[in-house]
Structure formats: structure tokens, C-alpha cells
Design a protein around this motif. Structure first.
Motif, PDB file in Angstrom:
ATOM      1  N   GLU A   4       0.829  -1.201   0.000  1.00  0.00           N
ATOM      2  CA  GLU A   4       0.000   0.000   0.000  1.00  0.00           C
ATOM      3  C   GLU A   4       0.874   1.267   0.000  1.00  0.00           C
ATOM      4  O   GLU A   4       0.657   2.172  -0.810  1.00  0.00           O
ATOM      5  CB  GLU A   4      -0.912  -0.010   1.226  1.00  0.00           C
ATOM      6  N   PHE A   5       1.867   1.320   0.881  1.00  0.00           N
ATOM      7  CA  PHE A   5       2.746   2.487   0.921  1.00  0.00           C
ATOM      8  C   PHE A   5       3.568   2.610  -0.368  1.00  0.00           C
ATOM      9  O   PHE A   5       3.767   3.713  -0.883  1.00  0.00           O
ATOM     10  CB  PHE A   5       3.680   2.438   2.129  1.00  0.00           C
ATOM     11  N   ARG A   6       4.054   1.475  -0.869  1.00  0.00           N
ATOM     12  CA  ARG A   6       4.857   1.508  -2.106  1.00  0.00           C
ATOM     13  C   ARG A   6       4.030   2.068  -3.258  1.00  0.00           C
ATOM     14  O   ARG A   6       4.485   2.949  -4.002  1.00  0.00           O
ATOM     15  CB  ARG A   6       5.361   0.094  -2.446  1.00  0.00           C
ATOM     16  N   GLU A   7       2.814   1.582  -3.402  1.00  0.00           N
ATOM     17  CA  GLU A   7       1.961   2.035  -4.497  1.00  0.00           C
ATOM     18  C   GLU A   7       1.556   3.499  -4.327  1.00  0.00           C
ATOM     19  O   GLU A   7       1.467   4.234  -5.315  1.00  0.00           O
ATOM     20  CB  GLU A   7       0.725   1.142  -4.611  1.00  0.00           C
ATOM     21  N   ASN A   8       1.324   3.925  -3.086  1.00  0.00           N
ATOM     22  CA  ASN A   8       0.988   5.337  -2.842  1.00  0.00           C
ATOM     23  C   ASN A   8       2.114   6.262  -3.258  1.00  0.00           C
ATOM     24  O   ASN A   8       1.880   7.407  -3.642  1.00  0.00           O
ATOM     25  CB  ASN A   8       0.651   5.571  -1.369  1.00  0.00           C
ATOM     26  N   ARG A   9       3.337   5.768  -3.196  1.00  0.00           N
ATOM     27  CA  ARG A   9       4.490   6.572  -3.581  1.00  0.00           C
ATOM     28  C   ARG A   9       4.866   6.372  -5.055  1.00  0.00           C
ATOM     29  O   ARG A   9       5.857   6.887  -5.525  1.00  0.00           O
ATOM     30  CB  ARG A   9       5.675   6.243  -2.675  1.00  0.00           C
ATOM     31  N   LYS A  10       4.060   5.575  -5.749  1.00  0.00           N
ATOM     32  CA  LYS A  10       4.267   5.301  -7.174  1.00  0.00           C
ATOM     33  C   LYS A  10       5.595   4.599  -7.454  1.00  0.00           C
ATOM     34  O   LYS A  10       6.203   4.785  -8.502  1.00  0.00           O
ATOM     35  CB  LYS A  10       4.188   6.590  -8.004  1.00  0.00           C
ATOM     36  N   TYR A  11       6.049   3.786  -6.485  1.00  0.00           N
ATOM     37  CA  TYR A  11       7.260   2.991  -6.673  1.00  0.00           C
ATOM     38  C   TYR A  11       6.877   1.638  -7.264  1.00  0.00           C
ATOM     39  O   TYR A  11       5.886   1.041  -6.848  1.00  0.00           O
ATOM     40  CB  TYR A  11       7.981   2.722  -5.353  1.00  0.00           C
ATOM     41  N   THR A  12       7.679   1.158  -8.177  1.00  0.00           N
ATOM     42  CA  THR A  12       7.519  -0.219  -8.635  1.00  0.00           C
ATOM     43  C   THR A  12       8.196  -1.128  -7.614  1.00  0.00           C
ATOM     44  O   THR A  12       9.001  -0.662  -6.782  1.00  0.00           O
ATOM     45  CB  THR A  12       8.189  -0.424 -10.010  1.00  0.00           C
ATOM     46  N   GLN A  13       7.920  -2.413  -7.702  1.00  0.00           N
ATOM     47  CA  GLN A  13       8.632  -3.362  -6.834  1.00  0.00           C
ATOM     48  C   GLN A  13      10.124  -3.315  -7.125  1.00  0.00           C
ATOM     49  O   GLN A  13      10.935  -3.378  -6.206  1.00  0.00           O
ATOM     50  CB  GLN A  13       8.101  -4.787  -7.024  1.00  0.00           C
ATOM     51  N   ASP A  14      10.476  -3.184  -8.388  1.00  0.00           N
ATOM     52  CA  ASP A  14      11.896  -3.116  -8.757  1.00  0.00           C
ATOM     53  C   ASP A  14      12.575  -1.915  -8.110  1.00  0.00           C
ATOM     54  O   ASP A  14      13.677  -2.032  -7.589  1.00  0.00           O
ATOM     55  CB  ASP A  14      12.060  -3.044 -10.277  1.00  0.00           C
ATOM     56  N   LYS A  15      11.912  -0.762  -8.138  1.00  0.00           N
ATOM     57  CA  LYS A  15      12.507   0.456  -7.572  1.00  0.00           C
ATOM     58  C   LYS A  15      12.693   0.319  -6.064  1.00  0.00           C
ATOM     59  O   LYS A  15      13.763   0.615  -5.538  1.00  0.00           O
ATOM     60  CB  LYS A  15      11.654   1.675  -7.889  1.00  0.00           C
ATOM     61  N   LEU A  16      11.648  -0.129  -5.352  1.00  0.00           N
ATOM     62  CA  LEU A  16      11.770  -0.271  -3.900  1.00  0.00           C
ATOM     63  C   LEU A  16      12.811  -1.324  -3.548  1.00  0.00           C
ATOM     64  O   LEU A  16      13.623  -1.118  -2.639  1.00  0.00           O
ATOM     65  CB  LEU A  16      10.423  -0.598  -3.254  1.00  0.00           C
ATOM     66  N   ALA A  17      12.802  -2.433  -4.256  1.00  0.00           N
ATOM     67  CA  ALA A  17      13.788  -3.487  -3.994  1.00  0.00           C
ATOM     68  C   ALA A  17      15.204  -2.951  -4.166  1.00  0.00           C
ATOM     69  O   ALA A  17      16.092  -3.240  -3.349  1.00  0.00           O
ATOM     70  CB  ALA A  17      13.548  -4.678  -4.919  1.00  0.00           C
ATOM     71  N   GLU A  18      15.422  -2.144  -5.201  1.00  0.00           N
ATOM     72  CA  GLU A  18      16.741  -1.547  -5.424  1.00  0.00           C
ATOM     73  C   GLU A  18      17.108  -0.605  -4.277  1.00  0.00           C
ATOM     74  O   GLU A  18      18.233  -0.618  -3.794  1.00  0.00           O
ATOM     75  CB  GLU A  18      16.744  -0.790  -6.751  1.00  0.00           C
ATOM     76  N   MET A  19      16.153   0.200  -3.835  1.00  0.00           N
ATOM     77  CA  MET A  19      16.402   1.144  -2.737  1.00  0.00           C
ATOM     78  C   MET A  19      16.771   0.404  -1.444  1.00  0.00           C
ATOM     79  O   MET A  19      17.605   0.865  -0.672  1.00  0.00           O
ATOM     80  CB  MET A  19      15.159   2.011  -2.493  1.00  0.00           C
ATOM     81  N   VAL A  20      16.118  -0.749  -1.239  1.00  0.00           N
ATOM     82  CA  VAL A  20      16.324  -1.528  -0.021  1.00  0.00           C
ATOM     83  C   VAL A  20      17.549  -2.428  -0.136  1.00  0.00           C
ATOM     84  O   VAL A  20      18.153  -2.809   0.870  1.00  0.00           O
ATOM     85  CB  VAL A  20      15.042  -2.347   0.294  1.00  0.00           C
TER      86      VAL A  20
END
Length: 104
Positions: free
Chosen positions: A14-30
Motif C-alpha cells: 500500500e505504501f509503495r503504491e501510494n508513492r508510485k514505486y515499482t517493486q523493482d525500484k523499492l527493492a533496489e532502494m532496499v
């Protein structure tokens, strides 16, 4: 019944989608594999504490935010929780609650 693991994953998604992040983008950030993030979001895996900290930091949310999952609880589960609580209170409080609910 939705598991705690699933609720955590739903909240992260929910938070990822609210920030318009893809799974790939968040995974890279993490610093994790996108497949691992997918398994976390789908409730198949818990993140390690270190990974959870990185997810929270990357999403710019608090621990309180990430664990506030009440809005995901199904109606049937809410009713069970309410009934359990109601069965443990005294008659005076129950009468008060009944009057309040009856006004809705």
C-alpha cells in the motif's frame, strides 16, 4: 483469516503504491531482490528486521504506520473481535454500547 504476515505485506505494498514505486525500484532502494520483495508483499515471507528497517526508511514511514493494519481486517474478523470483547464486559457497559450502536 488474513495472517499477520499477509497484513504486513499488504501494508508495505500500500505504501509503495501510494508513492508510485515499482517493486523493482523499492527493492533496489532496499538492496534486495525484487522477487524477495514480492514474496514479502504477498505474505509468503517476513522481512528480516534489517530489511524491514530499510523498507520503512525507503518509504519514509514509521514503525507505527507500517503496523497500523486495522483497515485490512475483514468484516467477519472484526465482528469476532467485537463479540469477544463484548462477552467480557459488565452489563452496565454493554447497555451503554448497545444504546450507542442502536443510534447508528
Amino acid at each position: 483469516m488474513t495472517t499477520k504476515k499477509e497484513l504486513l505485506g499488504m501494508r508495505i505494498r500500500e505504501f509503495r503504491e501510494n508513492r508510485k514505486y515499482t517493486q523493482d525500484k523499492l527493492a533496489e532502494m532496499v538492496g534486495i531482490d525484487p522477487k524477495h520483495l514480492s514474496r514479502i508483499e504477498n505474505g509468503r515471507n517476513y522481512p528480516s528486521f534489517e530489511t524491514l528497517e530499510k523498507i520503512i526508511d525507503s518509504l519514509n514511514v514509521s514503525y507505527e504506520d507500517i503496523f497500523n493494519q486495522e483497515h485490512f481486517i475483514k468484516k467477519e474478523d472484526m465482528i469476532k473481535k467485537i463479540n469477544t470483547k463484548l462477552s467480557k464486559i459488565n452489563a452496565e457497559k454493554l447497555t451503554f454500547i448497545f444504546k450507542m450502536v442502536n443510534e447508528i
